[in-house]
Design an enzyme around this catalytic site. Structure first.
Site, PDB file in Angstrom:
ATOM      1  N   ASP A   1       0.836  -1.193   0.000  1.00 24.38           N
ATOM      2  CA  ASP A   1       0.000   0.000   0.000  1.00 24.38           C
ATOM      3  C   ASP A   1       0.874   1.248   0.000  1.00 24.38           C
ATOM      4  OD1 ASP A   1      -2.212  -1.625   0.181  1.00 24.38           O
ATOM      5  OD2 ASP A   1      -2.405  -1.419   2.355  1.00 24.38           O
ATOM      6  N   LYS A   2       0.307   2.333  -0.484  1.00 25.72           N
ATOM      7  CA  LYS A   2       1.031   3.604  -0.540  1.00 25.72           C
ATOM      8  C   LYS A   2       1.687   3.939   0.793  1.00 25.72           C
ATOM      9  CE  LYS A   2       0.184   8.576  -0.851  1.00 25.72           C
ATOM     10  NZ  LYS A   2      -0.854   9.626  -0.961  1.00 25.72           N
TER      11      LYS A   2
END
Length: 343
Positions: free
Chosen positions: A158-159
């Site tokens: 995830d970012k």
């Protein structure tokens, strides 16, 4: 065992990078077998996942008829034709931006991804991604099999998750690494560990969370736990590394993935009542718990500004040499500062 009578491969144009036509004819003594298994055994330069994709795209014919089901049984005397599109060049442009390289050789590159960095281009994140940086760093060597927007990517973070991520630099590496990630370490080849800071102390202190996951019907941006028989299987193993505070306000967990679903750790822990600190998506209801932290800890949590999850360990077999590689990532400064404040 499937017996192959003839195999042929023809490039459809003299232009470099042109599409390729391939065909095979099964021997009359062949026992019926799944189409994707036959193709994968004969054309072993292409991954089974890629071949399944070609089937679903309508690029495979059996006795002149388009077949879109990879599980379709094919048998004696069948002629199978497939068209293999040339690997498309990566559309994203290379950007010479910082990249923390932990390991690199001719086949792969291991990156220590900082929080806030998007892995591949998507709506709202067309540039500045890890892929943009990899294109500038690796040039033409990146594998195209992962897709135009995801060259070389075999898994993602995830970012706002920091830590280790491996990228394939050619098709051989992409196929070998993809197989290990598809197996999720059940054979022992792949190892992935994450450190997660959560609210409250889980009971038991070590255990396994088994809960199927799917897109939320109410918010397509979120993942939700669904009933057995729905969604996709998801399994997370955890153990407590440390408990903070006399009343156990927070705990540091080490999590191992047996499956790799989107947002898996975040959703599983939230489902159990232990969302990650700083997780605005799955832990919003726990915001008031910050009042129970010390002032330095509250300040460190505010400064973190993201969910507290770090991919600390990554191990796999090298797709060419078979050597076991294992890497560890130190905690990023913001995460380490929060841990120190909690202590």
């Amino acid at each position: 065992m499937t017996r192959i009578l003839t195999v042929s491969s023809t490039v459809l144009s003299m232009v470099p990078g042109a599409d390729e036509a391939r065909s095979l004819v099964l021997d009359e003594g062949t026992v019926p077998e799944r189409l994707d298994r036959v193709l994968a055994r004969v054309f072993d330069d292409l991954s089974r996942a890629r071949l399944q994709g070609l089937v679903r795209e309508g690029l495979v014919r059996c006795d002149g008829v388009v077949v879109r089901d990879p599980a379709r049984k094919v048998g004696a005397g069948s002629r199978i034709d497939l068209s293999v599109p040339a690997a498309l060049p990566a559309e994203p442009l290379g950007e010479a931006l910082p990249l923390t390289v932990v390991h690199e050789d001719e086949d792969l590159i291991v990156i220590d991804k900082p929080a806030g960095l998007v892995v591949h281009p998507a709506a709202g994140h067309e540039d500045g991604t890890l892929v943009n940086r990899l294109i500038a760093h690796c040039g033409a060597s990146l594998s195209g099999i992962g897709g135009v927007r995801r060259p070389g990517i075999v898994h993602r973070l995830d970012k706002d998750t920091s830590g280790l991520l491996v990228v394939a630099k050619n098709d051989l590496a992409h196929q070998g690494l993809s197989a290990q990630f598809a197996d999720h370490g059940r054979s022992g080849a792949l190892e992935r560990a994450y450190l997660a800071l959560v609210w409250n102390v889980p009971e038991p202190r070590a255990g396994t969370i088994r809960a199927n996951l799917a897109r939320s019907r109410h918010n397509r941006e979120k993942i939700a736990v669904v009933r057995e028989g729905e969604g996709r299987e998801a399994i997370t193993h955890y153990r407590i590394e440390k408990v903070h505070g006399e009343s156990g306000v927070t705990a540091l967990l080490r999590c191992h993935l047996e499956t790799g679903r989107t947002h898996q750790i975040r959703v599983h822990l939230s489902h159990r009542g232990h969302p990650l600190l700083g997780d605005a998506v799955y832990g919003g209801a726990f915001k008031t718990k910050a009042a129970r932290l010390s002032e330095p800890a509250r300040a460190a949590l505010d400064a973190l500004g993201r969910h507290a999850l770090h991919a600390v360990e990554l191990g796999f077999l090298h797709p060419r040499s078979g050597e076991r590689l294992r890497f560890e990532s130190p905690l990023p400064e913001d995460f380490a500062r929060l841990l120190a404040a909690l202590d």
